[in-house]
Design a protein around this motif. Structure first.
Motif, short mmCIF file in Angstrom:
data_model
loop_
_atom_site.label_atom_id
_atom_site.label_comp_id
_atom_site.label_asym_id
_atom_site.label_seq_id
_atom_site.Cartn_x
_atom_site.Cartn_y
_atom_site.Cartn_z
N GLU A 76 0.80 -1.22 0.00
CA GLU A 76 0.00 0.00 0.00
C GLU A 76 0.84 1.28 0.00
O GLU A 76 0.55 2.21 -0.74
CB GLU A 76 -0.94 0.00 1.20
N GLN A 77 1.87 1.32 0.82
CA GLN A 77 2.65 2.55 0.87
C GLN A 77 3.32 2.85 -0.47
O GLN A 77 3.32 3.99 -0.94
CB GLN A 77 3.71 2.47 1.97
N GLY A 80 0.73 3.98 -3.02
CA GLY A 80 0.40 5.38 -2.84
C GLY A 80 1.34 6.31 -3.58
O GLY A 80 0.94 7.38 -4.05
N GLU A 83 0.24 6.21 -7.22
CA GLU A 83 -1.04 6.90 -7.38
C GLU A 83 -0.87 8.41 -7.36
O GLU A 83 -1.37 9.12 -8.24
CB GLU A 83 -2.00 6.46 -6.28
N ARG A 84 -0.15 8.87 -6.37
CA ARG A 84 0.06 10.31 -6.26
C ARG A 84 0.83 10.84 -7.47
O ARG A 84 0.47 11.87 -8.06
CB ARG A 84 0.82 10.62 -4.97
N ASN A 159 1.54 8.15 1.47
CA ASN A 159 0.45 7.35 2.00
C ASN A 159 0.12 7.78 3.43
O ASN A 159 -0.35 7.00 4.24
CB ASN A 159 0.82 5.86 1.98
N TYR A 163 -3.92 11.49 3.29
CA TYR A 163 -4.03 11.06 1.89
C TYR A 163 -4.73 9.72 1.77
O TYR A 163 -5.54 9.49 0.88
CB TYR A 163 -2.64 10.98 1.28
N ARG A 164 -4.44 8.81 2.68
CA ARG A 164 -4.95 7.44 2.58
C ARG A 164 -6.48 7.42 2.66
O ARG A 164 -7.09 8.07 3.52
CB ARG A 164 -4.36 6.59 3.70
N ARG A 188 -7.53 7.63 -9.46
CA ARG A 188 -7.24 6.60 -8.47
C ARG A 188 -7.66 5.23 -8.96
O ARG A 188 -6.89 4.26 -8.91
CB ARG A 188 -7.95 6.93 -7.15
N ARG A 192 -4.84 2.20 -9.90
CA ARG A 192 -4.82 1.01 -9.06
C ARG A 192 -5.40 -0.22 -9.76
O ARG A 192 -5.42 -1.31 -9.18
CB ARG A 192 -5.60 1.27 -7.78
#
Length: 887
Positions: A76-77, A80, A83-84, A159, A163-164, A188, A192
């Motif tokens: 996940e981190q 992120g 994604e960003r 992340n 933001y999360r 997003r 993903r």
């Protein structure tokens, strides 16, 4: 059994198939897409033991004991960071290629967290994007590298808590209205791999559809025996022309395209469907197709307009072989050219090219529900067009067909016609079960429409000072087997053939001719890239003969506000072609002998007297607003534009705005996403709906409502917005015709490097007010790269009227091929208020960008090579350059 690790967990699977098949059909990990099936596009990318692989050509047996990572398995981190980075860079458009791009980025950054730009481009070389032009993807990877490094060092990890979990990446600015670089509202989900395209959908009891297609471009179907296919285990239904309950013919403008060819009828191209099958598996469907016995009398195809127009040519359609014939005439062109000081007479040709959208066509249909409604989920450019096609095929009222749009993986005009929607609906209707029809890439290439090949013969003249005096042009377009949008494409070619210049003597005649080649239809630019290449190339030669520069001849003749275009329409007060030319002048003059310049213009909206209406419904809830519009998004970002308009009018945050996907049951018809129309026409409808809500709020809550839109006060209310662009027909007798409500203008400059390759493109654009500069730049960059392909590499060869190239052989540009691209925006506001912009107040003065972005590029590139060696190249792809056709 094959045993391996998938996203950190041990799995086992039966072999004898591709890794992609297992991921999508069994593991239900659908971020990896089946874009080409031949390992050429990268949409199916995964990482195997640290190495980027194309899963569509990786046999399961080859990953025994290995570790496989998909986008769904990125921690996940780290996810992120991507994604960003990708969202902020504007690296996402249709999104179909995006998960593969993310994995390509990860594979690179796992080895090198501080890559140079050329290393990033090399790392993306196996991944194709047809939308973005790669510039912003490269930027996204560079940003991801920085964010990953920061996260590893504990510095402002993207992340973080604020933001999360947000439904979309945060805007870099609190000002999310007109002119803000708002991040895409769908970024997003696309980054993903959570965005669902039609082929990602699975329904309980779903069957798989397939079509038997003619192997011959022209043949009489003598007999058809489907008994063996019907007897095959797993087959639910086999359909022939006899099973169609409604009309057997469909068509966007002319209903000349058979859903299924009848016995005794002639086929017209190799994409013609003969019979349909629905079976429990894809394999059984293909097996059943192979069992159908079709007998043909093979006939000689008509492979060119010349053969179709021969006196003894057999008619492809009952009305003959001419689809459309047009003549545009103003002044006395023959007399003007006879007195011209300098003249050019040349013939130019442009090739058949493929849209090469990343997502092959797919549709999932259900049989009639308890109320007799057929539901079809598709990815097309207008759900209301699909509703009409399906209703006509089934012979039921349109209100008994519901079309719902999933995400659309690119289109560029290629998803305006029906390909699988009516087939899936017919099969579901006949068998009473859900049926999904998905084309593989080879079938998609055979079936869908292409860009029109054209032959343009022209004579162009100027006076001693370089002022244009007249043009005579003849355009012959190969429209292929069916009409599709061939008539409107010819309209645009004829009315844009004179270019964005001010002169009065013009005669342009145009023919769209049926052949047995694949149908040609809508394709980004709608016939204008072809005629622009011809006119601008001739203009370069005319400038040389007149002894003036390529920039000077364009500046002297550029249409300005109040001037009359060659097509007869008066240029509006918002016309800023002169400013586009001035924006590139210094760069043009800085490198004489190495630059090519070209101008172009393109209508916004359907025009030509056709009904052109945008509609929008604003629904107010207690904690958000919903925008309901049938405007299709195939990557251009119309949902983000509508969000920004709503934010600007209502003074609310983007988090409070939701744009509902197109659905004939819940969203009003806003017309097809074509002709660069949605930002202006549906955007204005959205503005009006929001303005009505704002006005109502002010009346109910007083002046204070201007500070904060009172959602609770208006909860449950709906506000309708509608805007119609009224224009004159081609045949109008008005002396001041308005064929289109507005035009966008552009000037592109191509700069060659010492090696003879394109080093830089500067694209100056007048598209009125820019609603979202980030998205605008992405559209320009993507259009420029598509124009580069048109100029230098792209061509779909035919052998006996059938496509003879795989996806990887189409000559599409990849990340390492793309030069530097600089986008310059110019604008000349209208004389009215701030929202006027010269377009009757519509959508704040915004104009279209989707098509004009690709129109001048090929001509500019041709001009650069003409400046270098003095050789006028009259056909595309250009010869005598360092580039070659194909990969």
């Amino acid at each position: 059994m094959v045993r391996f690790t998938l996203n950190g967990k041990p799995v086992s699977a039966e072999g004898g198939r591709s890794l992609l098949s297992f991921l999508r059909d069994e593991a239900r990990l659908t971020a990896a897409k089946n874009g080409c099936g031949e390992g050429a596009c990268g949409a199916c990318s995964v990482i195997v033991d640290g190495e980027l692989r194309s899963s569509c050509v990786t046999a399961l047996e080859r990953i025994e004991g290995k570790s496989v990572l998909t986008v769904e398995g990125i921690v996940e981190q780290e996810m992120g960071c991507y994604e960003r980075a990708f969202a902020e860079a504007g690296a996402v458009q249709c999104g179909y290629c995006t998960p593969g791009m993310v994995l390509a980025a990860k594979a690179l950054l796992d080895r090198n967290l501080t890559p140079r730009e050329e290393e990033v481009r090399a790392g993306l070389r196996r991944n194709l994007c047809r939308c973005t032009g790669y510039v912003k993807i490269v930027d996204g990877v560079m940003r991801a590298a920085r964010y990953r490094a920061d996260a590893a060092g504990g510095l402002s990890a993207p992340n973080s808590a604020e933001y999360r979990g947000r439904p979309r990446p945060p805007s870099p600015s609190l000002a999310a209205g007109i002119g803000a670089r708002l991040l895409r509202v769908d970024a997003r989900a696309k980054i993903r791999g959570e965005a669902r395209y039609v082929d990602d959908l699975v329904e309980q009891g779903m069957l798989f559809g397939a079509a038997l297609r003619s192997p011959h471009p022209r043949a009489k179907l003598i007999s058809l025996d489907v008994s063996a296919a019907r007897a095959l285990a797993g087959v639910a239904v086999v359909a022939t022309w006899e099973n169609i309950p409604g009309s057997r013919y469909t068509g966007h403008v002319v209903s000349d395209w058979p859903t299924l060819v009848a016995v005794g009828e002639e086929t017209r191209y190799v994409g013609d469907a003969i019979a349909l099958v629905a079976a429990d598996t894809r394999a059984h469907a293909r097996e059943a197709i192979a069992l159908i016995a079709a007998r043909y009398e093979v006939l000689t195809p008509l492979s060119s307009p010349e053969s179709s127009m021969a006196p003894d040519a057999p008619p492809i359609h009952p009305g003959g072989n001419i689809l459309s014939r047009l003549l545009l005439e103003r002044g006395d062109a023959e007399r003007a050219l006879a007195s011209a000081a300098y003249r050019v007479e040349e013939t130019f040709t442009t090739p058949l090219t493929d849209h090469a959208f990343m997502e092959p066509e797919s549709a999932l249909a259900w049989p009639p529900d308890s109320e007799g409604t057929v539901v079809v989920r598709t990815g097309e450019q207008n759900v209301y067009d699909g509703q009409r096609y399906v209703a006509d095929t089934l012979g039921i009222p349109r209100e008994k067909v519901r079309i719902v749009s999933e995400y659309v993986g690119g289109a560029f005009g290629g998803k305006e016609d029906q390909t699988v929607q009516h087939h899936s609906a017919l099969l579901a209707w006949l068998c009473g079960r859900p049926v999904k029809c998905t084309l593989d890439r080879a079938e998609s290439t055979r079936v869908h429409v292409k860009r029109h090949p054209m032959t343009i013969r022209l004579r162009l003249g100027c006076d001693p000072a370089g002022k244009l005096v007249g043009l005579i042009a003849t355009i012959v377009a190969d429209t292929g087997a069916y009409a599709s949008l061939g008539g409107p494409v010819l309209h645009r070619a004829v009315t844009h053939a004179g270019g964005p210049y001010a002169y009065d003597n013009i005669r342009v005649s145009g023919l769209a001719v049926y052949t047995n080649n694949p149908p040609a239809g809508a394709f980004r630019g709608f016939g204008v890239p072809q005629v622009t290449f011809a006119l601008e190339s001739a203009l370069d030669m005319l400038a040389s003969r007149a002894g003036i520069s390529a920039w000077a001849i364009r500046y002297r003749n550029a249409v300005r506000p109040g001037d009359r275009l060659p097509n007869g329409q008066v240029a509006g007060p918002d016309t800023a072609l002169e400013e586009c030319l001035l924006a590139v002048r210094a760069d043009c003059e800085a490198a004489p002998g190495s630059t090519g310049i070209a101008c172009g213009f393109k209508n916004t909206g359907l025009g030509m007297g056709h009904p052109d209406i945008g509609r929008c419904i604003l629904k107010i809830a207690s904690d958000h607003v919903e925008i309901h519009s049938g405007a299709g998004c195939m990557g251009q970002g119309v949902a983000t534009v509508l969000t920004q308009i709503a934010c600007a009018i209502l003074d609310i945050d983007t988090a409070l705005v939701r744009v509902v996907p197109p659905d004939t049951a819940t969203t009003p018809d806003s017309g097809t996403s074509t002709a660069s129309r949605q930002t202006l026409i549906t955007g204005e409808a959205c503005r009006r709906a929001c303005a009505a809500a704002r006005e109502e709020a002010s009346e109910l809550a007083g002046a204070g409502a201007r500070e904060a839109f009172p959602l609770a006060l208006l909860a449950g209310r709906e506000f309708n917005g509608q805007y119609e662009a009224v224009t004159d027909s081609f045949e109008t007798v008005r002396t001041d015709p308005v064929h289109h409500i507005v035009y966008s203008y552009a000037c592109h400059l191509a700069v060659l490097g010492p090696d003879g390759r394109i080093q830089r493109i500067i694209a100056a654009h007048d598209s009125g007010l820019v609603v979202n500069p980030l998205a605008f730049e992405g559209q320009v960059e993507g259009g420029v790269v598509m124009g580069l392909g048109f100029a230098l590499r792209e061509k779909l060869p035919l052998v006996d009227c059938a496509p003879a190239a795989r996806f990887g052989q189409l000559g599409l540009f990849r990340a390492p091929d793309v030069p530097s691209i600089l986008t310059i925006t110019v604008r000349k506001p209208g004389p009215g208020s701030a929202i006027d912009g010269g377009v009757s107040g519509a959508a704040f003065g915004a104009k279209g960008i989707g098509e004009i972005s690709t129109i001048p590029t090929a001509a500019a590139v041709a001009g650069a090579y003409y400046a270098r060696d003095g050789v006028l190249r009259t056909s595309l792809p250009l010869e005598g350059t360092p580039y070659k056709e194909g990969p």
